[in-house]
Design an enzyme around this catalytic site. Structure first.
Site, PDB file in Angstrom:
ATOM      1  CG  ASN A  10      -3.956  -3.768 -23.882  1.00 46.35           C
ATOM      2  OD1 ASN A  10      -3.818  -3.710 -22.538  1.00 46.35           O
ATOM      3  ND2 ASN A  10      -3.806  -3.078 -24.847  1.00 46.35           N
ATOM      4  CE  LYS A  12      -7.333  -2.226 -26.029  1.00 50.44           C
ATOM      5  NZ  LYS A  12      -7.519  -1.639 -27.426  1.00 50.44           N
ATOM      6  CG  HIS A  96      -1.524   0.275 -26.905  1.00 45.03           C
ATOM      7  ND1 HIS A  96      -2.628   0.969 -27.306  1.00 45.03           N
ATOM      8  CD2 HIS A  96      -1.959  -0.963 -26.973  1.00 45.03           C
ATOM      9  CE1 HIS A  96      -3.580   0.245 -27.845  1.00 45.03           C
ATOM     10  NE2 HIS A  96      -3.088  -0.804 -27.528  1.00 45.03           N
ATOM     11  CD  GLU A  98      -6.583   1.948 -26.830  1.00 41.72           C
ATOM     12  OE1 GLU A  98      -6.083   1.475 -25.743  1.00 41.72           O
ATOM     13  OE2 GLU A  98      -7.052   1.097 -27.928  1.00 41.72           O
ATOM     14  CD  GLU A 168      -1.210  -3.606 -30.749  1.00 45.22           C
ATOM     15  OE1 GLU A 168      -1.927  -4.324 -30.400  1.00 45.22           O
ATOM     16  OE2 GLU A 168      -1.251  -2.320 -30.134  1.00 45.22           O
ATOM     17  N   GLY A 174      -9.433  -2.489 -32.190  1.00 45.18           N
ATOM     18  CA  GLY A 174     -10.825  -2.203 -31.657  1.00 45.18           C
ATOM     19  C   GLY A 174     -11.812  -1.972 -32.774  1.00 45.18           C
ATOM     20  CB  SER A 214      -9.771  -6.536 -34.961  1.00 48.03           C
ATOM     21  OG  SER A 214     -10.157  -5.270 -34.705  1.00 48.03           O
TER      22      SER A 214
HETATM   23  C1  PEP Z   1      -4.796  -3.857 -28.421  1.00 47.79           C
HETATM   24  O1  PEP Z   1      -5.406  -3.075 -27.641  1.00 47.79           O
HETATM   25  O2  PEP Z   1      -3.530  -3.676 -28.566  1.00 47.79           O
HETATM   26  C2  PEP Z   1      -5.666  -4.502 -29.838  1.00 47.79           C
HETATM   27  C3  PEP Z   1      -5.049  -4.964 -30.547  1.00 47.79           C
HETATM   28  O3  PEP Z   1      -6.893  -4.250 -29.151  1.00 47.79           O
HETATM   29  P1  PEP Z   1      -8.170  -5.104 -30.123  1.00 47.79           P
HETATM   30  O4  PEP Z   1      -7.757  -6.607 -30.065  1.00 47.79           O
HETATM   31  O5  PEP Z   1      -9.375  -5.129 -29.514  1.00 47.79           O
HETATM   32  O6  PEP Z   1      -8.151  -4.649 -31.639  1.00 47.79           O
END
Ligand code: PEP
Length: 255
Positions: A10, A12, A96, A98, A168, A174, A214
């Site tokens: 992703n 973003k 997601h 976010e 997630e 992040g 992460s």
């Molecule tokens: C994501 O954006 O779905 C995500 C898991 O980000 P990160 O791997 O940076 O934690």
């Protein structure tokens, strides 16, 4: 039907188009585990150009990071599922954290988006997961159950087969903090059982559930080796070609 190994990136709101092209060129050129379905969720502005680049590159596919719940209309700045389908984009991320947080997307709205995306012929990567407060009160499984019930469980058996679930935990996105492999396995197994109860055991066994939060080259192997984890949705680490290739190559060998 056996499950897929999936490494989804992703991006973003990162990369210019030129940077995106360079990243994809590096991914195409790399030695990769050919059995892994690699999906790149890139900015809308990159989709057409990158689609031309990866055409016929086997298990490398594109996703949009979001779509609207209507197919057309007076919704300035939005992109519809039928627009994505018309340029042959196979996947879209919906829900997601976010977008739930910054765009106030709730389970009801996401239900509409999932419906519109599937009706347009897209496959959905549906994100779910709890924040730290919910985790601390040990209500994480209930929280995810409600997310699935409210956004997905009106789908029929045929439709749910076109959904990949991405667990997630928000506290791990992040932040550099990762769920332990045992925490990921516990939730993935619970989700699989929820799907089996709602549909049937075959559907539960066949649905792909990926972990996000992460994921890095240094922890992917351990996470991907959990029996109910079918891969990862990777944010930050997917922007570094070398790191992401290592993640793609982190699945246990087929037994
Ligand atoms: C994501 O954006 O779905 C995500 C898991 O980000 P990160 O791997 O940076 O934690």
């Amino acid at each position: 039907m056996s499950r897929q190994k999936i490494a989804a990136g992703n991006w973003k709101m990162n990369t210019t188009l030129d940077e995106g092209i360079e990243l994809v060129n590096n991914l195409i050129a790399a030695e990769k585990d050919k059995s892994v379905l690699t999906i790149l969720a890139v900015p809308f502005t990159h989709l057409v150009t990158l689609d031309k680049k990866i055409k016929s590159k086997g298990k490398l596919k594109l996703a949009a990071q979001n779509c609207h719940h209507k197919n057309s209309g007076a919704f300035t700045g939005e992109i519809s599922p039928s627009m994505l389908a018309a340029i042959n984009i196979p996947y879209v991320i919906i829900g997601h954290s976010e977008r739930r947080q910054f765009n106030f997307e709730d389970n009801q709205l996401l239900k509409g988006k999932v419906r519109a995306a599937l009706d347009a012929g897209l496959k959905v990567i549906f994100c779910c997961g709890e924040d730290l407060e919910v985790r601390k009160t040990n209500k994480h499984i209930l929280h995810v159950k409600i997310q699935l019930e409210e956004s997905l469980f009106s789908l029929d058996v045929k439709e749910i087969k076109n959904v990949i679930i991405a667990y997630e935990p928000i506290w791990a996105i992040g932040t550099g903090e990762t769920a332990t492999p045992a925490q990921a396995q516990e939730m993935h197994n619970s989700i699989r059982r929820m799907i089996s109860r709602q549909y049937n055991k075959r559907v539960g066994e066949a649905i792909n559930i990926v972990y996000g939060g992460s994921v890095k080259a240094s922890n992917a192997k351990e996470i991907f080796s959990q029996p109910d984890v079918d891969g990862g949705l990777v944010g930050g680490a997917s922007l570094d070609a070398k790191e992401f290739i290592e993640i793609i190559n982190s699945f246990p060998p087929e037994s």
